[in-house]
Design a protein around this motif. Structure first.
Motif, PDB file in Angstrom:
ATOM      1  N   UNK A  79      18.420 -45.614  32.741  1.00 49.36           N
ATOM      2  CA  UNK A  79      17.746 -46.626  33.563  1.00 49.36           C
ATOM      3  C   UNK A  79      18.392 -47.996  33.439  1.00 49.36           C
ATOM      4  N   UNK A  80      19.326 -48.153  32.504  1.00 48.58           N
ATOM      5  CA  UNK A  80      19.992 -49.420  32.316  1.00 48.58           C
ATOM      6  C   UNK A  80      19.270 -50.389  31.394  1.00 48.58           C
ATOM      7  N   UNK A  81      18.176 -49.949  30.760  1.00 49.37           N
ATOM      8  CA  UNK A  81      17.432 -50.835  29.871  1.00 49.37           C
ATOM      9  C   UNK A  81      18.104 -51.010  28.515  1.00 49.37           C
ATOM     10  N   UNK A  82      19.008 -50.105  28.174  1.00 48.51           N
ATOM     11  CA  UNK A  82      19.736 -50.210  26.914  1.00 48.51           C
ATOM     12  C   UNK A  82      21.105 -49.561  27.081  1.00 48.51           C
ATOM     13  N   UNK A  83      22.093 -50.107  26.399  1.00 51.35           N
ATOM     14  CA  UNK A  83      23.429 -49.519  26.414  1.00 51.35           C
ATOM     15  C   UNK A  83      23.716 -48.713  25.149  1.00 51.35           C
ATOM     16  N   UNK A  84      23.115 -49.141  24.041  1.00 46.18           N
ATOM     17  CA  UNK A  84      23.271 -48.402  22.780  1.00 46.18           C
ATOM     18  C   UNK A  84      21.905 -48.258  22.123  1.00 46.18           C
ATOM     19  N   UNK A  85      21.559 -47.020  21.756  1.00 46.09           N
ATOM     20  CA  UNK A  85      20.261 -46.738  21.149  1.00 46.09           C
ATOM     21  C   UNK A  85      20.472 -45.985  19.840  1.00 46.09           C
ATOM     22  N   UNK A  86      19.819 -46.459  18.800  1.00 45.70           N
ATOM     23  CA  UNK A  86      19.811 -45.795  17.503  1.00 45.70           C
ATOM     24  C   UNK A  86      18.570 -44.902  17.461  1.00 45.70           C
ATOM     25  N   UNK A  87      18.775 -43.599  17.348  1.00 48.96           N
ATOM     26  CA  UNK A  87      17.680 -42.631  17.363  1.00 48.96           C
ATOM     27  C   UNK A  87      17.567 -42.015  15.967  1.00 48.96           C
TER      28      UNK A  87
END
Length: 323
Positions: free
Chosen positions: A130-138
């Motif tokens: 959706x473009x709300x984040x480019x890098x996510x730590x899961x």
């Protein structure tokens, strides 16, 4: 071009204390042979008295960031899957955010018990697409030792503590199944089965409670639902079981893992198995297995993976991704 959420780094952390099956023999009517034969578990890790879920999660996150060659402020969001957060609030994710020194972005917890990491991956994928984040730590992290009834041999011997983490980043793909990254997700829940796996306490009852499980019923649901969700996720990606290099399942029980692989028509040689060393670490088990699988040299760039999990709720789901 198609946007994909691509794995850039992976890491895990386990508490120092290792608890072999033999440690239960003096406390419960059980044995090493009984536990191994019914679950495949040989040992598990338990957190120290002063060690929390966010402690484990932070160390796993640091390992994943190092593997990705990134710093905390390179991350836009943290999603932490857990059923054993340190406090009722704030979220354990925000505690990890602070400890990492991440001063931007946002962080939140996801609670879907053993299916939590699959749910977290699906949410991270949606944020990136959706473009709300480019890098996510899961992250998946648990201290299930805190909610075990030590008089119940059917559950006390099955669970362990630990944490695992992935870094996902937005990358352009071609839009076909050869792309790296998450190719599809498939999520389900059915609240009618609450009594099969739950904790008999919580905030509204002002008690912590203990884990309760109807093992035979959970097993019956698990094999059928895990195979079905994995196949549904593969179908969404335009793939079949024959395309899979590795199943990286929730590490609950070796018999469930074997039954699911058989139902999918895949040999155990193509399944990453860590349950013997970690026990059931709930939402931490899949990222733990991904990190260990990479460290062993099993999981390599370009491999097609299916992760699947089922937990209390019942909640279950699968993710197909190319490493």
């Amino acid at each position: 071009m198609t946007l994909r959420a691509v794995v850039k780094g992976v890491g895990h952390h386990l508490p120092q204390r290792v608890v072999p099956n033999s440690e239960f023999e003096s406390k419960l009517d059980t044995s090493d042979e009984w536990i191994r034969s019914r679950s495949g578990i040989e040992r598990r890790h338990f957190a120290a008295e002063d060690e929390t879920t966010s402690d484990l999660a932070t160390k796993a996150a640091e390992a994943a960031l190092a593997d990705a060659g990134l710093q905390a402020d390179d991350i836009d969001a943290i999603i932490l899957a857990t059923s054993t957060a340190d406090l009722t609030f704030p979220s354990a994710a925000t505690m990890v955010q602070a400890r990492l020194g991440m001063t931007r972005g946002f962080a939140f917890d996801v609670q879907a018990v053993c299916a939590g990491f699959v749910y977290a991956l699906a949410n991270a994928n949606a944020l990136i697409l959706s473009g709300q984040a480019k890098r996510v730590l899961v992250i998946g992290a648990e201290t299930f030792s805190r909610i075990l009834d030590w008089n119940d041999r059917s559950t006390a011997v099955l669970f362990g503590d630990g944490a695992g983490a992935l870094v996902l980043a937005a990358e352009e793909g071609t839009g076909n199944a050869n792309d790296r990254g998450i190719l599809s997700t498939d999520l389900h829940s059915d609240g009618r089965h609450r009594e099969l796996l739950y904790v008999d306490g919580g905030v509204s009852t002002q008690s912590t409670g203990f884990l309760r499980m109807q093992g035979n019923q959970v097993f019956r649901h698990a094999v059928e639902k895990l195979a079905a969700t994995a196949e549904a996720a593969l179908d969404k990606a335009g793939l079949t079981s024959a395309d899979v290099d590795w199943i990286v399942p929730h590490q609950a029980n070796i018999r469930i893992i074997q039954g699911t692989a058989k139902k999918m028509g895949l040999p155990m040689e193509r399944v990453v198995v860590t349950v013997q060393d970690h026990g059931n670490t709930s939402a931490a088990s899949i990222p733990l297995a991904l990190s260990v699988g990479k460290a062993r040299g099993q999981i390599k760039p370009g491999d097609l993976l299916v992760t699947e999990a089922i937990g209390g709720g019942l909640a279950w789901g699968a993710v197909v991704l190319r490493w």
